[in-house]
Design a protein around this motif. Structure first.
Motif, PDB file in Angstrom:
ATOM      1  N   PHE A   1      -4.648   6.957  -1.614  1.00 34.99           N
ATOM      2  CA  PHE A   1      -4.143   5.752  -0.968  1.00 34.99           C
ATOM      3  C   PHE A   1      -4.454   4.557  -1.866  1.00 34.99           C
ATOM      4  O   PHE A   1      -5.618   4.289  -2.203  1.00 34.99           O
ATOM      5  N   THR A   2      -3.433   3.829  -2.267  1.00 32.61           N
ATOM      6  CA  THR A   2      -3.552   2.809  -3.311  1.00 32.61           C
ATOM      7  C   THR A   2      -2.885   1.519  -2.856  1.00 32.61           C
ATOM      8  O   THR A   2      -1.969   1.528  -2.038  1.00 32.61           O
ATOM      9  N   GLY A   3      -3.354   0.413  -3.389  1.00 28.56           N
ATOM     10  CA  GLY A   3      -2.761  -0.879  -3.065  1.00 28.56           C
ATOM     11  C   GLY A   3      -2.546  -1.711  -4.311  1.00 28.56           C
ATOM     12  O   GLY A   3      -3.175  -1.494  -5.345  1.00 28.56           O
TER      13      GLY A   3
ATOM     14  N   PRO B   1      -2.999  -1.902  -9.811  1.00 35.55           N
ATOM     15  CA  PRO B   1      -3.212  -1.091  -8.606  1.00 35.55           C
ATOM     16  C   PRO B   1      -4.678  -0.708  -8.430  1.00 35.55           C
ATOM     17  O   PRO B   1      -5.393  -0.467  -9.412  1.00 35.55           O
ATOM     18  N   VAL B   2      -5.106  -0.663  -7.171  1.00 35.41           N
ATOM     19  CA  VAL B   2      -6.493  -0.338  -6.831  1.00 35.41           C
ATOM     20  C   VAL B   2      -6.494   0.814  -5.826  1.00 35.41           C
ATOM     21  O   VAL B   2      -5.775   0.765  -4.815  1.00 35.41           O
ATOM     22  N   VAL B   3      -7.302   1.855  -6.092  1.00 35.92           N
ATOM     23  CA  VAL B   3      -7.440   2.970  -5.153  1.00 35.92           C
ATOM     24  C   VAL B   3      -8.236   2.494  -3.941  1.00 35.92           C
ATOM     25  O   VAL B   3      -9.360   2.005  -4.068  1.00 35.92           O
TER      26      VAL B   3
ATOM     27  N   VAL C   1       0.860  -1.188   0.000  1.00 38.57           N
ATOM     28  CA  VAL C   1       0.000   0.000   0.000  1.00 38.57           C
ATOM     29  C   VAL C   1       0.893   1.233   0.000  1.00 38.57           C
ATOM     30  O   VAL C   1       1.996   1.210   0.553  1.00 38.57           O
ATOM     31  N   TYR C   2       0.410   2.333  -0.597  1.00 36.84           N
ATOM     32  CA  TYR C   2       1.263   3.503  -0.773  1.00 36.84           C
ATOM     33  C   TYR C   2       0.456   4.726  -1.188  1.00 36.84           C
ATOM     34  O   TYR C   2      -0.718   4.618  -1.563  1.00 36.84           O
ATOM     35  N   ARG C   3       1.116   5.881  -1.137  1.00 41.28           N
ATOM     36  CA  ARG C   3       0.550   7.109  -1.689  1.00 41.28           C
ATOM     37  C   ARG C   3       0.942   7.181  -3.161  1.00 41.28           C
ATOM     38  O   ARG C   3       2.126   7.111  -3.504  1.00 41.28           O
ATOM     39  N   ASP C   4      -0.044   7.330  -4.002  1.00 38.70           N
ATOM     40  CA  ASP C   4       0.198   7.382  -5.439  1.00 38.70           C
ATOM     41  C   ASP C   4       0.379   8.836  -5.877  1.00 38.70           C
ATOM     42  O   ASP C   4      -0.590   9.590  -6.018  1.00 38.70           O
ATOM     43  N   GLY C   5       1.642   9.217  -6.081  1.00 38.48           N
ATOM     44  CA  GLY C   5       1.927  10.592  -6.479  1.00 38.48           C
ATOM     45  C   GLY C   5       1.413  10.940  -7.858  1.00 38.48           C
ATOM     46  O   GLY C   5       1.238  12.121  -8.180  1.00 38.48           O
TER      47      GLY C   5
ATOM     48  N   GLY D   1      -4.838 -14.332  -5.902  1.00 39.89           N
ATOM     49  CA  GLY D   1      -3.822 -14.238  -6.949  1.00 39.89           C
ATOM     50  C   GLY D   1      -3.226 -12.850  -6.956  1.00 39.89           C
ATOM     51  O   GLY D   1      -2.673 -12.397  -5.955  1.00 39.89           O
ATOM     52  N   THR D   2      -3.380 -12.138  -8.068  1.00 43.06           N
ATOM     53  CA  THR D   2      -2.904 -10.753  -8.142  1.00 43.06           C
ATOM     54  C   THR D   2      -4.056  -9.762  -8.140  1.00 43.06           C
ATOM     55  O   THR D   2      -3.859  -8.578  -8.406  1.00 43.06           O
ATOM     56  N   THR D   3      -5.263 -10.232  -7.818  1.00 43.22           N
ATOM     57  CA  THR D   3      -6.443  -9.364  -7.786  1.00 43.22           C
ATOM     58  C   THR D   3      -6.708  -8.882  -6.372  1.00 43.22           C
ATOM     59  O   THR D   3      -6.905  -9.689  -5.457  1.00 43.22           O
ATOM     60  N   LEU D   4      -6.706  -7.575  -6.187  1.00 51.13           N
ATOM     61  CA  LEU D   4      -6.957  -6.970  -4.888  1.00 51.13           C
ATOM     62  C   LEU D   4      -8.369  -6.405  -4.854  1.00 51.13           C
ATOM     63  O   LEU D   4      -8.773  -5.669  -5.762  1.00 51.13           O
ATOM     64  N   THR D   5      -9.118  -6.750  -3.806  1.00 53.61           N
ATOM     65  CA  THR D   5     -10.474  -6.231  -3.624  1.00 53.61           C
ATOM     66  C   THR D   5     -10.530  -5.486  -2.303  1.00 53.61           C
ATOM     67  O   THR D   5     -10.192  -6.039  -1.248  1.00 53.61           O
TER      68      THR D   5
END
Length: 206
Positions: A98-100, A115-117, A88-92, A158-162
């Protein structure tokens, strides 16, 4: 040489694992399996014989980008059950939202998803993430734009973030500084520790 061999300075553990012996621990008479030279690190075989432990070369993967834009204030956690990682991080490149992003690890190969907001506002600089082994989810805590705190959960397949639809603001009205979270698997609870300006900058927990 093969045959009887005297080993000094190591306490030898089963399974081929060397344990450095304490000073003055003496020596042990062992039967060698194969050739052993003075200075070799040795362990015990299942038959109780001394064997040289070979070094294993490190395998390092190539770097794999998960975000094209500038990022800051990253935190990551690893799911030991499913072999997935979540960062997770701040997306400049997207107003510091805030994004993951989730990824899978196989050997030395890392594969990232999209990436998902997580929260559509410019978040503060502090955040943390931990893996909830009871619910098979990631628990995330982060600062809002006015230094309040929020918590939410992320599910990875997998690589899918919800992201969870619920974002709980559990510390509002007071400036929050440093924060961290961890998961207590025994009590099945996430624990958050944070710095509160209204309490003389003391650390609190919930």
């Amino acid at each position: 040489a093969t045959g009887d061999y005297r080993c000094t300075g190591y306490a030898l553990a089963s399974g081929g694992s060397p344990v450095v012996a304490a000073a003055g621990s003496g020596s042990s008479d062992l039967v060698a399996s194969g050739s052993i030279t003075a200075g070799n690190v040795v362990g015990l075989t299942s038959a109780g014989k001394a064997i040289v432990i070979s070094s294993v070369a490190e395998a390092v993967s190539s770097e794999v980008s998960f975000e094209a834009a500038s990022t800051s204030h990253l935190s990551a956690a690893y799911d030991t059950t499913n072999g997935t990682v979540c960062v997770v991080y701040r997306d400049g490149g997207n107003s510091n939202y805030f994004t993951g992003c989730a990824g899978t690890i196989s050997g030395t190969t890392i594969t990232w998803g999209t990436p998902v907001v997580i929260h559509s506002f410019a978040v503060g600089q502090e955040n943390d993430i931990c893996y909830d082994s009871t619910n098979d989810q990631f628990f995330v805590v982060y600062k809002g734009p006015s230094a309040e705190m929020y918590a939410t959960r992320l599910t990875v397949s997998g690589t899918t973030l919800t992201k969870s639809a619920t974002k709980n603001g559990f510390q509002t009205g007071d400036a929050v500084g440093e924060l961290a979270c961890t998961f207590d698997a025994f009590r099945e609870r996430a624990v958050v520790i944070y710095n509160r300006a209204d309490s003389g900058a003391y650390f609190s927990y919930c």
